[in-house]
Design an enzyme around this catalytic site. Structure first.
Site, short mmCIF file in Angstrom:
data_model
loop_
_atom_site.label_atom_id
_atom_site.label_comp_id
_atom_site.label_asym_id
_atom_site.label_seq_id
_atom_site.Cartn_x
_atom_site.Cartn_y
_atom_site.Cartn_z
CB ALA A 124 -23.31 62.64 45.91
N GLY A 131 -18.87 59.55 56.98
CA GLY A 131 -19.37 58.30 56.40
C GLY A 131 -20.59 57.84 57.19
CB ILE A 157 -20.18 59.28 44.23
CG1 ILE A 157 -19.95 60.20 45.45
CG2 ILE A 157 -21.61 59.40 43.69
CD1 ILE A 157 -20.68 59.81 46.73
NE ARG A 269 -8.51 18.85 42.97
CZ ARG A 269 -7.33 18.87 42.37
NH1 ARG A 269 -7.23 18.82 41.04
NH2 ARG A 269 -6.23 18.95 43.09
CD GLU A 364 -27.32 51.23 49.31
OE1 GLU A 364 -28.44 51.17 49.82
OE2 GLU A 364 -27.10 51.14 48.10
N GLY A 365 -24.53 51.56 54.84
CA GLY A 365 -24.54 51.25 56.27
C GLY A 365 -23.77 49.98 56.53
CB SER A 367 -22.03 44.48 59.65
OG SER A 367 -22.05 43.83 58.40
CD GLU A 368 -19.23 47.13 62.20
OE1 GLU A 368 -19.25 47.76 61.14
OE2 GLU A 368 -18.74 45.98 62.29
C1 LIG Z 1 -17.38 50.76 46.72
C2 LIG Z 1 -18.13 51.78 47.49
C3 LIG Z 1 -19.25 52.39 46.93
C4 LIG Z 1 -19.94 53.37 47.64
N1 LIG Z 1 -20.99 54.02 47.03
C5 LIG Z 1 -21.54 55.12 47.65
C6 LIG Z 1 -22.49 55.94 46.96
O1 LIG Z 1 -22.89 55.66 45.82
N2 LIG Z 1 -22.96 57.05 47.60
C7 LIG Z 1 -22.56 57.40 48.86
O2 LIG Z 1 -23.01 58.42 49.37
N3 LIG Z 1 -21.64 56.63 49.54
C8 LIG Z 1 -21.14 55.51 48.96
N4 LIG Z 1 -20.20 54.75 49.61
C9 LIG Z 1 -19.81 55.10 50.99
C10 LIG Z 1 -20.25 54.08 52.03
O3 LIG Z 1 -21.63 54.10 52.21
C11 LIG Z 1 -19.44 54.35 53.30
O4 LIG Z 1 -18.11 53.95 53.02
C12 LIG Z 1 -19.99 53.65 54.51
O5 LIG Z 1 -21.22 54.22 54.87
C13 LIG Z 1 -19.03 53.70 55.71
O6 LIG Z 1 -18.54 54.99 55.92
P1 LIG Z 1 -16.95 55.20 56.07
O7 LIG Z 1 -16.31 54.49 54.96
O8 LIG Z 1 -16.67 56.64 56.22
O9 LIG Z 1 -16.60 54.43 57.40
P2 LIG Z 1 -16.63 55.02 58.90
O10 LIG Z 1 -17.94 55.68 59.15
O11 LIG Z 1 -15.40 55.81 59.14
O12 LIG Z 1 -16.58 53.68 59.76
C14 LIG Z 1 -15.37 53.03 60.09
C15 LIG Z 1 -15.70 51.89 61.05
O13 LIG Z 1 -16.28 52.40 62.25
C16 LIG Z 1 -17.55 51.81 62.48
N5 LIG Z 1 -18.45 52.79 63.09
C17 LIG Z 1 -18.63 54.09 62.73
N6 LIG Z 1 -19.54 54.67 63.52
C18 LIG Z 1 -19.96 53.72 64.38
C19 LIG Z 1 -20.90 53.69 65.45
N7 LIG Z 1 -21.62 54.78 65.79
N8 LIG Z 1 -21.06 52.53 66.14
C20 LIG Z 1 -20.35 51.42 65.81
N9 LIG Z 1 -19.44 51.40 64.82
C21 LIG Z 1 -19.25 52.52 64.12
C22 LIG Z 1 -18.03 51.38 61.10
O14 LIG Z 1 -19.02 50.37 61.18
C23 LIG Z 1 -16.73 50.89 60.48
O15 LIG Z 1 -16.46 49.60 60.94
C24 LIG Z 1 -19.52 53.74 48.95
C25 LIG Z 1 -18.41 53.11 49.51
C26 LIG Z 1 -17.70 52.17 48.79
C27 LIG Z 1 -16.46 51.57 49.41
#
Ligand SMILES: Cc1cc2nc3c(=O)[nH]c(=O)nc-3n(C[C@H](O)[C@H](O)[C@H](O)COP(=O)(O)OP(=O)(O)OC[C@H]3O[C@@H](n4cnc5c(N)ncnc54)[C@H](O)[C@@H]3O)c2cc1C
Length: 380
Positions: A124, A131, A157, A269, A364-365, A367-368
Site C-alpha cells: 500500500a 500516485g 490496493i 475463419r 507500478e509506474g 509508461s511515462e
Molecule cells: C488496477 C490497479 C492496481 C493497482 N495496485 C496497486 C497496489 O497494489 N499498490 C499501490 O500502492 N498502488 C497500486 N496501484 C496504483 C498505481 O501504481 C498508480 O495508479 C500509478 O502509479 C499511477 O498513479 P496515478 O493513478 O495517481 O496517476 P498520476 O500520477 O496522477 O498520473 C496521471 C498521468 O500523469 C503522468 N505523470 C505524472 N507525473 C509525471 C511526470 N513527472 N512526468 C511525466 N508524466 C507524469 C502519468 O504518467 C499519467 O499519465 C494500482 C492501480 C490500479 C489502477
C-alpha cells in the site's frame, strides 16, 4: 524463442503452462465477467510453490532464480491476467520488502507464511493525491510510546480484501521534505482502526480486487516498522524495481494469449473461400505481433537474469516493462483486428486481453515513469 533456458527453467514453463491451461484459462472469462477474486486457485498455486518462487526454501519459498519466476508469471498471466497480478502483488510487492529489509524476527513471523502462500500480502503505497508522486503521500505514522499510530488512506490496493499482511508506507516525519520522512510498516489485517473499502469497478483484471484502505488511529507495535525510520521511499522504490519486471512478464503472458487466439482464429475463419491466415494483410499483422512479443520476452528475461547475476536491473526492468506493456496493448489491439467484429464481442477472449493489457502501462509506474528512468540512465 531461443533465449537459453536451463532444463529447470523449461520444466517450470511446461509445468506452469499445463496448470494454467487446465485450471486458469477455463475460468478466466467468468472471473472477469463476475469481477470475482479467484480464491480457489490460490491454495493450488501455493501447493505448486508458485506464491514465493524466488525466496529460499528455508523461508517456505521455492528457491528458484528470478528468470524461472518470470516464466511462471508469464504462463499464469497467459492463462489469466487477474491471477498474474495477484501472484506478483503478493510475491514481489508484499513479500520482497520483508525478505530484503525485515528483521530476523519479522522474517520468522511472516516470511514462511507468505512465501509458502499460506497468507496473502498486499502493498500500500498509492494515495488518492499521491500516485506517480508517491513522496507526496499524507498518510502519517506518529510514534507514541512503544507504538506508531497510523492515520490516512490508500487507494487502488491489489489483493487488499483477501490479504492478511500489508506493507504500508506512511510519514513518520510529516515535516520532512521530498522523499524523506516516509517509513514502511507491516500491518496485520485485524488491527483495530484499519479497514478495507469497496473495490473499484475496473476496465480489466476485474477479478483482482483493488479497493482503498483506511487508517483511523490505527495503532501498530513499534516493531511493525520495516527497516529504519525514513527508509520507506527507498524500500518502495527498490521493491518496484523488481516488481516492474513482473509486470513485464504479466504483459508478455497477455500478449502471447492474444497472439495465440489470433493465430487460431486466422486459421479457422474463412472469407473469400479461404482462411484469412492466407491473406498477406493478416500475415503481416501476425509477423509484427510475434516479433514484438519475442523482443519483449528477451527484455524481460534479460532484466530477470540481471537480478540472478547480481547486476544492476533498474533501467533494464524499466525497459522490459515499458516495451512489454506497450507490446501487450498493441498486440491485443491487432488480435481484435484479426477477429473482425467478433473480436469486439465477448464470444472471443481477445476483448478481455485488450482490457487486461492496458493496466500494464499504468501500475507500478506508468509508461511515462519508465521513460523517465530510462532517459535518466541514457543521459547520465
Ligand atoms: C488496477 C490497479 C492496481 C493497482 N495496485 C496497486 C497496489 O497494489 N499498490 C499501490 O500502492 N498502488 C497500486 N496501484 C496504483 C498505481 O501504481 C498508480 O495508479 C500509478 O502509479 C499511477 O498513479 P496515478 O493513478 O495517481 O496517476 P498520476 O500520477 O496522477 O498520473 C496521471 C498521468 O500523469 C503522468 N505523470 C505524472 N507525473 C509525471 C511526470 N513527472 N512526468 C511525466 N508524466 C507524469 C502519468 O504518467 C499519467 O499519465 C494500482 C492501480 C490500479 C489502477
Amino acid at each position: 524463442m531461443d533465449f537459453e533456458l536451463t532444463d529447470e527453467q523449461e520444466l517450470v514453463r511446461s509445468t506452469v503452462r499445463e496448470f494454467a491451461e487446465a485450471e486458469l484459462a477455463p475460468v478466466a472469462g467468468e472471473i472477469d465477467r463476475d469481477h470475482r477474486f479467484p480464491e480457489e486457485v490460490l491454495p493450488k498455486m501455493a501447493g505448486m510453490n508458485l506464491m514465493g518462487m524466488p525466496y529460499p526454501e528455508e523461508y517456505g519459498g521455492a528457491g528458484t532464480d528470478y528468470v524461472s519466476y518470470m516464466i511462471a508469471l508469464e504462463e499464469v498471466s497467459r492463462g489469466c491476467a487477474t491471477t498474474g497480478v495477484i501472484m506478483t502483488a503478493h510475491t514481489t510487492l508484499a513479500t520482497f520488502p520483508i525478505y530484503k529489509f525485515g528483521s530476523q524476527a519479522q522474517k520468522d513471523k511472516y516470511l514462511s507464511d507468505m512465501a509458502s502462500g499460506r497468507r496473502l500480502g498486499a502493498f500500500a503505497l498509492t494515495e488518492p493525491a499521491a500516485g506517480t508522486d508517491a513522496a507526496a503521500g499524507t498518510c502519517t505514522a506518529i510514534r507514541k510510546d512503544n507504538s506508531y499510530v497510523l492515520n490516512g488512506s490508500k487507494i487502488f490496493i491489489s489483493n487488499a480484501p483477501f490479504a492478511e499482511i500489508y506493507i504500508v508506507f506512511a510519514k513518520t516525519d510529516p515535516d520532512a521534505q521530498g522523499t524523506r520522512g516516509m517509513s514502511a510498516f507491516i500491518v496485520e489485517r485485524d488491527t483495530p482502526g484499519f479497514s478495507v473499502g469497496e473495490a473499484e469497478h475496473k476496465l480489466g483484471i476485474r477479478g483482482s480486487s483493488t479497493p482503498p484502505l483506511y487508517f483511523t488511529n490505527c495503532q501498530v507495535p513499534a516493531d511493525a516498522l520495516l527497516g529504519q525510520e525514513g527508509q520507506g521511499f527507498k524500500i518502495a522504490m527498490q521493491t518496484l524495481d523488481g516488481g516492474r519486471i513482473g509486470i513485464g512478464a504479466q504483459a508478455l503472458g497477455i500478449a502471447q494469449a492474444a497472439l495465440d487466439a489470433a493465430v487460431a482464429y486466422a486459421k479457422e475463419r474463412v472469407q473469400f473461400g479461404k482462411p484469412i491466415a492466407s491473406l498477406q494483410a493478416i500475415q503481416w499483422m501476425i509477423a509484427d505481433m510475434a516479433t514484438s512479443i519475442d523482443a519483449a520476452r528477451l527484455l524481460v528475461y534479460r532484466a530477470a537474469s540481471n537480478i540472478d547475476h547480481g547486476f544492476p536491473y533498474s533501467t533494464e526492468g524499466a525497459m522490459a516493462k515499458l516495451f512489454a506493456s506497450e507490446t501487450a496493448t498493441r498486440v491485443a489491439d491487432r488480435a481484435i483486428q484479426i477477429h473482425g467484429g467478433y473480436g469486439y464481442t465477448e464470444s472471443y477472449p481477445v476483448e478481455r486481453h485488450y482490457r487486461d493489457a492496458k493496466i500494464t502501462e499504468l501500475y507500478e509506474g506508468t509508461s511515462e515513469v519508465q521513460r523517465m528512468v530510462i532517459a535518466r540512465a541514457a543521459l547520465r
